[in-house]
Structure formats: C-alpha cells, structure tokens
Design a protein around this motif. Structure first.
Motif: not given
Lengths: 124, 454
Positions: B216-217, A9, A109-111, A113, A11-12, A18-19, B224, B212, A14-15, B221, A89, B227, A21
């Motif tokens: 999760n995204f 994925e 998952k869900p991770v 953070f 999008d991981v 951002q997480k 975050v 799932q 950018s996640l 998101f 999960y 934040e 940063r």
C-alpha cells in the motif's frame, strides 16, 4: 479542521502530508499524528476539544484501534470527535465491531485518498 | 453220457456267467466249437454202439477243455467251479486205465470206481451250487458297495458344492475388503491433499496480509510522487530561466513521473495478486442460499466466453450445455461457486484458444473445432458438474500441481496461479464437495465438481 491520524506505521505521516499538501498549505486541514493508541490518548488529553476528526488504524501493537475508540467514546462524551476507522481489506469482523462501538465511518486499506478527501471535505 | 453232460454244462456255465458273447467274443467262439465237439462226440458214441474204447476220446477232449479253461486268464474268476470237475475226470481216467491195464482186478473193484465217479459227479454240482450261492452273495455285496459308493459320492458332491459356495463367499468378501482398502487409501490421499491445500491456503492468506501494508505504501507514495512531479512542472513554468535548462529539467521530471507511473502500474498488479490471495481466507465465509445451479453455470460460461471474445476477436468456440433439469435449486454460496465456474470456464476457453493457436502456428489440422461443454447431473443426493474442453490438456507431471496456489502455465502477467487453488478451496472447504480433474494431454480436460446436497 484538526485531524489526528493514528497508525503504527510512521510513513503514514509523510504520505498524508504529501497527499494533502495543498489543503494543509491553504489551512483547510491540520494534521497531527500519533503512532500508537496510547500516544493518541495522551495527545487528546493535552489538546482537549481541539481535534475534530480522528482517523485510526485498527490493527496496531499495544492498544488496538477498537480499544482506542472505546476510550474516546468513554472519555469524551460531551464533545465527541468524529472517528473513522481504517482496517485491512475485507475484514468484516472488525468493520462490525467498529460500527458497534460508535465509529462514524469506515475505510478499508489500501486507502483511496480521493474518497477520503471527499469525505473530509464533507465533514467541514 | 456223463462226459457229455459235464462238458456241455461247463461250457454253458462259463458262457452264461461271464457273458463271453459280449465281453470275450474270441473265447466265446472257441467255446461254441467245443460245444459242437461235445455234440459230435455224443453222436459218434451212439454210432459206435457205446464201445468202451470210445471213452478215451472223451478223456482227451474233457482234459484239454479243462486245461484250456483253467489256463485262460479271462476265466480266472470261475476257477473254483472248474477245479471241481478235476476229481470226476481224474477218477474216470484212472478207472479206464485200471480197466485196460488190470482187467482182472478191475472186475473186483469195479463198484468202488462206480461209487467214486458218482460221488465226484455229484461233487461237481454241489460245488457249482455253492459257487453260485457265493457269487450271489458277492454280487449282493458288490451291489451294496456300489450303493454305498453312490451315497458317499452324493455326499462328496454336496460337500464340494458347500466348499465352492464358501469359497465364492470368501472371495467376494475379500474383493469387498480390497475395494474398501482402496477407497480408504484414496480417501486418505484426498485428505492429505486437502490438508496440504488448506495449509497452503492459510499460508497464502497470511503472506498476503503481511505484504499488503508495505505494498500500500509503495502504491500510495508512487501515486503521490506522480502528483508531485506535476506540481513541480507547474512551479518550473513560473520561474524564468534559459529555455534549454528548463527543457532539460522538464525532461528529467517527465522521466521521473513515468517511472512513478510504472511503479504504480506494477504495484497495482501485485495488489490484485494479493487480493486474490486474500480471497482464499474468505473462501468459506459466505452465506449459503438456494441457487439454480444450471442458470449459474450458464451465466458464468457466457461471461467467460464474452470476456475472452472481448480480448480476442478471432476467438470462437462451441458452447455445449447438457443440464439436468431435475437439479432445481441447491444451497450454495452463489458468489463463491460463480467464481469457481468463472475460473474453470476461463481455463477451458484458454485451453481451446491455445490449442487453436498452436495448430495454426504449426500449420496443421485446420478442421479443429474448439468446444467447451458443461453437463450437470443430480444423482443419489449429489450434484455432479462436468466442465469439459477439447483443448490442450494437462501434462501428467503437472497434474498434481494445478491446485496449488501460484502454480500457472500462463505467460507472466496473464495468470496469478490462484484461480484453481481458490476454486479447490471453495468446492472442498466451502461446500464439502470434491473437485478433481481428468485429462489427456493434447486431447481434452474435464473438471468434475461433486457437491453434496443436504
């Protein structure tokens, strides 16, 4: 600390960026991303001994996280990076397999953070 | 003299052989009169010094007696004997006629008549003798026939008894077969039902897996982003700009942050549903271990009760337990079975609370006493668990749907519709048992768990 995140994925990326940063900005962590197991192996070939930690998803099209783990353990026996596996999960089968093939840790998952951040900081 | 003997004999014969006294009392009376006449006539005969003209009285009397006997239907069986007297009387009458009309000739042939009369007289008794003999044979035959009839009757009865027995046996077999068919039908229905449930369970777990990752995204998101909003706010404070503009920007950031929090909140809700769905696929993966079923049920009953009490201080219900101490420990998956108990008790308490709320809203039945009951029983290699409540009950038209995933009657956000569906999976697939429900709308609901113990 150089960290390689492997997930199909996109999008991981950018996640994570951002997480983490603040940590990236302060230079604590340096993230690289690969979107398949094959890409991850290529990246490791180009940057030998640079990567300290690998975070990998297990369920990926093509090379799975478990296969990637096997290759890493075979190709880099000298200076092994730490490998943390991430799966869906409650998948106890994958968990046992990952541990069997030499994963250092396991995230589901869900991770979470905050938990991941603590674990990464402890490895530093 | 012979007339008297003949008439008396005839009368007595008829009376004795037909038993007229008991069978034909009216005719018997007449015969008794006739006997009287015979005696009177013989008496008169000697009084009149044995005159020959007196014989004519005898003729009239004997002929009328014969005619009476001959024509009466009741004496038909004796006709042959009665007939045998006709020649004797006829010849007597003829002799007297000849005697009167032709006295000259009579003297010459007088001996012929004497012989004929004697012969006829003897004939009477010979015929009577034969008739009697024949009657005896007939009686014997009749007796034999009666005996045969009795024998055949007995045989018939025994045959009937046999047939009855067979019929009963066949009826019993038929009933047994019908019962078996019914059992087979219900088993088939159960199989179809559990097959349906299994495929729904698989589908549910599959859907959950697919949902799932994107979910999760969404959650990550949005978290975050909250934040980021905080950081943005901090950054803005460092910049010098007019207070008005700053407040305006801060307002927008706070709205954004609240929106992200809402996304997180609802994402978490979806996440808990997905987790519930995923438990479907894990419903039968646990390890079985010896567990005290009674203690487990009791624990989860209290857990469910206090869970509801924590949310609603007004809530109250009587907890009734009826445990069979003989159950002891049984091999089950404690976490899974615990989840079943928790679901069933939560539903039971919800049902009684809901009924109380409805009654209070309509202002009737203040004497309603909520009650939730658990009873266990060990019998014939099986454990029977019943969880009964006197709550709202389940309407007939939704009874078949309650074990389906996502079916719920609770208001949005209060139930996922997965509790009973998962309980069904745990009991049937996980433990090879049966979970069914018996309910009367507005009165009560009873969930029955049947677990086989090996």
């Amino acid at each position: 600390m150089k960290i390689l995140v492997v997930d199909d994925e996109e999008d991981v990326k950018s996640l994570f960026e951002q997480k983490f940063r603040k940590e990236i900005r302060s230079g604590q962590f340096e993230f690289s991303f690969a979107f398949s197991g094959e890409e991850a192996l290529r990246f490791l070939g180009n940057n030998p001994s640079g990567v300290v930690m690998i975070l990998s998803d297990i369920n990926m099209p093509g090379m799975s996280g478990i296969e990637l783990l096997k290759c890493i353990r075979k190709d880099h026996p000298a200076a092994p990076p730490k490998v943390m596996m991430i799966t869906a999960y409650g998948d106890s089968g994958n968990h046992d397999q990952a541990m069997h093939f030499g994963a250092d840790d396991f995230l589901s998952k869900p991770v979470n953070f905050n938990e991941l951040k603590v674990k990464l900081l402890n490895t530093l | 003299m012979e007339y008297f003997l003949v008439s008396i004999f005839l009368i007595q014969y008829v009376r004795s052989s037909l038993q007229t006294k008991t069978h034909f009392p009216k005719q018997d009376q007449i015969l008794i009169y006739a006997r009287g006449i015979s005696i009177a006539l013989i008496g008169l005969y000697y009084v009149f010094d044995e005159r020959s003209w007196f014989d004519w009285f005898w003729h009239i009397y004997t002929v009328s007696l014969l005619v009476y006997l001959y024509r009466n239907e009741e004496f038909q069986s004796l006709r042959t004997v009665i007939q045998s007297f006709i020649p004797f009387i006829a010849i007597s009458v003829l002799r007297d006629l000849v005697k009167v009309l032709f006295p000259a000739s009579y003297d010459r042939i007088d001996y012929i008549f004497e012989v004929a009369i004697s012969a006829a007289f003897i004939l009477c008794f010979v015929i009577w003798f034969y008739a009697r003999k024949q009657q005896r044979i007939l009686a014997k035959e009749r007796e034999e026939r009666l005996r045969e009839e009795q024998a055949s009757n007995a045989q018939k009865q025994s045959l009937e008894y046999l047939v009855n027995e067979r019929t009963i046996e066949l009826t019993k077999q038929k009933e047994e077969l019908q019962k078996t068919i019914q059992e087979l039908r219900s088993t088939q229905n159960q199989l179809i039902q559990s097959e349906k449930m299994a495929s729904l369970g698989e589908l549910t777990a599959g859907i959950a897996h697919e949902i799932q990752n994107p979910l999760n995204f969404v959650n990550n998101f949005s978290e975050v982003s909250v934040e980021l909003c905080q950081e943005l706010e901090e950054e803005i404070d460092k910049i010098t700009m007019p207070e008005n503009d700053k407040d305006y920007i801060k307002g927008i950031i706070s709205d954004l942050s609240q929106n992200q929090q809402k996304i997180t909140h609802h994402g978490k809700r979806a996440d808990s549903i997905v987790k519930g769905m995923l438990q479907h696929s894990r419903a039968s993966s646990g390890e079985k271990e010896p567990v005290d079923i009674n203690a487990l049920a009791d624990e989860y009953m209290r857990l469910a009760y206090h869970g509801l009490r924590a949310k609603d201080k007004e809530f109250n219900a009587a907890l009734v337990t009826d445990f069979d101490a003989a159950i002891g420990k049984a091999n089950v998956m404690p976490q899974d079975l615990g989840r079943v108990f928790l679901n069933l008790f939560t539903n039971a308490f919800y049902a009684v609370a809901e009924k109380k709320r409805r009654l209070a809203a309509s202002g009737s039945r203040q004497d309603y006493k909520p009650e939730v009951k658990i009873s266990t029983k060990k019998f014939d290699g099986k454990i029977y668990i019943r969880i009964t409540d006197n709550g709202t009950g389940i309407p007939e038209h939704i009874k078949t749907k309650i074990f389906q995933p996502f079916f719920t009657t609770k208001p949005t956000g209060q139930g996922t519709g997965l509790g009973l569906s998962m309980s069904y999976d745990i009991v049937t697939a996980g433990h090879g048992g049966v979970l069914d429900v018996d309910t009367v709308e507005g009165e009560k609901t009873e969930f029955r768990i049947t677990l086989p113990i090996s």
